[in-house]
Design a protein around this motif. Structure first.
Motif, mmCIF file in Angstrom:
data_model
loop_
_atom_site.group_PDB
_atom_site.id
_atom_site.type_symbol
_atom_site.label_atom_id
_atom_site.label_comp_id
_atom_site.label_asym_id
_atom_site.label_seq_id
_atom_site.Cartn_x
_atom_site.Cartn_y
_atom_site.Cartn_z
ATOM 1 N N ALA A 227 30.426 33.663 58.140
ATOM 2 C CA ALA A 227 30.671 32.721 56.996
ATOM 3 C C ALA A 227 31.721 33.739 56.072
ATOM 4 O O ALA A 227 32.293 32.968 55.252
ATOM 5 C CB ALA A 227 29.475 32.445 56.440
ATOM 6 N N LEU A 228 31.450 35.008 56.035
ATOM 7 C CA LEU A 228 32.178 35.491 54.917
ATOM 8 C C LEU A 228 33.824 35.408 55.036
ATOM 9 O O LEU A 228 34.481 35.685 54.233
ATOM 10 C CB LEU A 228 31.936 37.150 54.879
ATOM 11 N N GLN A 229 34.061 35.188 56.497
ATOM 12 C CA GLN A 229 35.482 35.037 56.762
ATOM 13 C C GLN A 229 36.034 33.513 56.115
ATOM 14 O O GLN A 229 37.317 33.660 56.192
ATOM 15 C CB GLN A 229 35.888 34.840 58.272
ATOM 16 N N MET A 231 35.207 32.552 52.800
ATOM 17 C CA MET A 231 34.987 32.284 51.462
ATOM 18 C C MET A 231 36.274 32.305 51.076
ATOM 19 O O MET A 231 37.426 32.943 51.459
ATOM 20 C CB MET A 231 34.296 33.511 51.172
ATOM 21 N N LYS A 232 36.445 31.579 49.908
ATOM 22 C CA LYS A 232 37.651 31.324 49.109
ATOM 23 C C LYS A 232 37.803 32.769 48.117
ATOM 24 O O LYS A 232 36.677 33.527 47.946
ATOM 25 C CB LYS A 232 37.570 30.417 47.720
ATOM 26 N N THR A 233 38.868 33.139 47.724
ATOM 27 C CA THR A 233 39.029 34.219 46.905
ATOM 28 C C THR A 233 38.202 33.888 45.735
ATOM 29 O O THR A 233 38.092 32.902 45.066
ATOM 30 C CB THR A 233 40.523 34.367 46.419
ATOM 31 N N PHE A 234 37.564 35.200 45.300
ATOM 32 C CA PHE A 234 36.421 35.160 44.224
ATOM 33 C C PHE A 234 35.261 34.436 44.335
ATOM 34 O O PHE A 234 34.548 33.946 43.642
ATOM 35 C CB PHE A 234 37.177 34.683 42.820
ATOM 36 N N GLY A 235 35.093 34.254 45.886
ATOM 37 C CA GLY A 235 33.806 33.557 46.150
ATOM 38 C C GLY A 235 32.549 34.171 45.784
ATOM 39 O O GLY A 235 32.699 35.315 45.775
ATOM 40 N N ARG A 236 31.429 33.723 45.866
ATOM 41 C CA ARG A 236 30.212 34.341 45.391
ATOM 42 C C ARG A 236 29.149 34.180 46.567
ATOM 43 O O ARG A 236 29.031 32.951 47.053
ATOM 44 C CB ARG A 236 29.605 33.799 44.264
ATOM 45 N N ILE A 237 28.408 35.115 46.918
ATOM 46 C CA ILE A 237 27.459 35.100 48.083
ATOM 47 C C ILE A 237 25.901 35.436 47.475
ATOM 48 O O ILE A 237 25.898 36.580 46.910
ATOM 49 C CB ILE A 237 27.703 35.914 49.240
ATOM 50 N N PRO A 257 31.729 43.922 56.179
ATOM 51 C CA PRO A 257 32.453 42.905 55.730
ATOM 52 C C PRO A 257 33.687 43.646 54.695
ATOM 53 O O PRO A 257 34.238 42.846 53.798
ATOM 54 C CB PRO A 257 31.523 42.155 55.077
ATOM 55 N N GLN A 258 33.528 44.712 54.462
ATOM 56 C CA GLN A 258 34.205 45.557 53.222
ATOM 57 C C GLN A 258 35.649 45.171 52.960
ATOM 58 O O GLN A 258 35.959 44.778 51.838
ATOM 59 C CB GLN A 258 33.954 47.026 53.238
ATOM 60 N N GLN A 265 38.030 39.544 47.144
ATOM 61 C CA GLN A 265 37.360 39.785 45.501
ATOM 62 C C GLN A 265 36.334 39.277 45.628
ATOM 63 O O GLN A 265 35.889 38.579 44.578
ATOM 64 C CB GLN A 265 38.333 39.753 44.639
ATOM 65 N N LEU A 266 35.285 39.192 46.641
ATOM 66 C CA LEU A 266 34.010 38.518 46.605
ATOM 67 C C LEU A 266 33.098 39.190 45.866
ATOM 68 O O LEU A 266 33.028 40.385 45.886
ATOM 69 C CB LEU A 266 33.863 38.242 48.496
#
Length: 329
Positions: A227-229, A231-237, A257-258, A265-266
């Motif tokens: 799922a992390l792949q 995410m939009k830029t500036f996404g929040r988890i 995931p780093q 910029q998650l």
């Protein structure tokens, strides 16, 4: 004197829980002393957190941790009169003596047509977890796209509904076709059964080609990494749980995931709902308001009988429940 039945942890879990981890015991409780109350359990909760928390919060021989809705049947504490109902961190017990420090009175205006069991579900800890994860951690905004896994569970089902109340697109995954049908009943925009899809990567892309602003993670492991792949830029988890990891005897490793988090910029934050305990009274009223307005629906999976608590716990960990798993004494 009252006889209390209790379930104790005979040994710490090694892999998946089973009957050998539990033992039913009976003990005699004394009459309550000054400032104490005697409680009788009506509904008890089984939750995924019990699996990892038992390792760090319990020792062998302890009564299993957990929350219950109970009725005050004897009282020497004016704050908890006989006949009042409370939510208590009493563990897996039919009866308890408490000095009140671990009790919360159920709101006095609790509607008569709403089961008190919901104080363990949509109007209780799972509901608070969903609300704080969305508002305090994710800061979800109208028009954003939210992904939630384990979406048919006690927390995930409330997460999706609050996101819809806030005017967001909601994508939910669950582990059976019946659970996916339930998510559609709740108004989720896109749903899929992660056990029957050919590719999780493809399912996530098809559900939201533009990616996800927010991800409410109850599962961890492979699902989270994939799922992390997306995410939009500036996404929040918001990291609420990791049920795919709880029963591992060998820790899962990678992928890491780093690099993706840096370039996109998650922001990722783990949380426990008790951080906002000072908001619980207000939050329970908000949740109840949505319930009475028909904006929040709740499904409960009931198991009858205190003697069946271990089976209910194992079943919940195996994903047998839709909505909140509850034991009726």
């Amino acid at each position: 004197m009252v006889q209390a039945k209790t379930w104790i942890l005979t040994k710490h879990f090694d892999g998946f829980p089973n009957d050998s981890n539990f033992e039913l015991k009976v003990e005699e409780l004394p009459d309550p002393k000054d400032r104490e109350v005697l409680l009788e359990a009506l509904f008890l909760s089984v939750d995924p957190y019990m699996r990892p928390f038992s390792r760090v919060r319990m020792k062998k021989g302890d009564v299993m941790i957990g929350t219950q809705v109970a009725k005050v049947i004897q009282s020497k504490n004016p704050a908890f009169p006989v006949g009042s109902h409370v939510v208590g961190r009493c563990g897996w017990r039919t009866h308890s003596i408490s000095d009140g420090t671990d009790l919360t009175l159920i709101m006095s205006d609790w509607p008569k047509d709403v089961s008190l069991s919901l104080a363990l579900g949509a109007i209780g800890m799972p509901g608070m977890t969903a609300l704080y994860g969305i508002e305090e951690v994710l800061g979800l905004q109208k028009g954003e796209t939210l992904l939630v896994n384990a979406a048919a569970g006690a927390v995930g089902s409330v997460v999706g509904q609050i996101a819809k109340i806030k005017g967001c697109k909601v994508v939910g995954s669950a582990g059976s076709d019946a659970k996916v049908a339930f998510l559609k009943e709740l108004g989720f925009d896109e749903t899929f059964n992660y056990k029957t899809i050919g590719s999780l990567d493809e399912a996530l892309r098809n559900a939201s080609p533009d990616g996800y602003d927010c991800f409410f993670d109850n599962v961890g492991g492979h699902f989270s990494a994939t799922a992390l792949q997306h995410m939009k830029t500036f996404g929040r988890i918001a990291v609420c749980g990791g049920i795919s990891l709880y029963n591992d005897t060998t820790p899962q490793m990678g992928p890491y995931p780093q690099i993706n988090m840096i370039f996109k910029q998650l922001k990722m934050e783990g949380f426990i709902q008790s951080r906002w305990e000072h908001k619980h009274a207000e939050s329970s009223k908000r949740l109840m308001g949505w319930l009475k307005e028909g904006k929040l629906k709740s499904r409960e999976h009931f198991t009858k009988g205190f003697e069946n608590m271990p089976a209910a716990f194992v079943g919940m960990m195996q994903g047998e429940n839709i909505g909140k798993a509850i034991i009726m004494v």
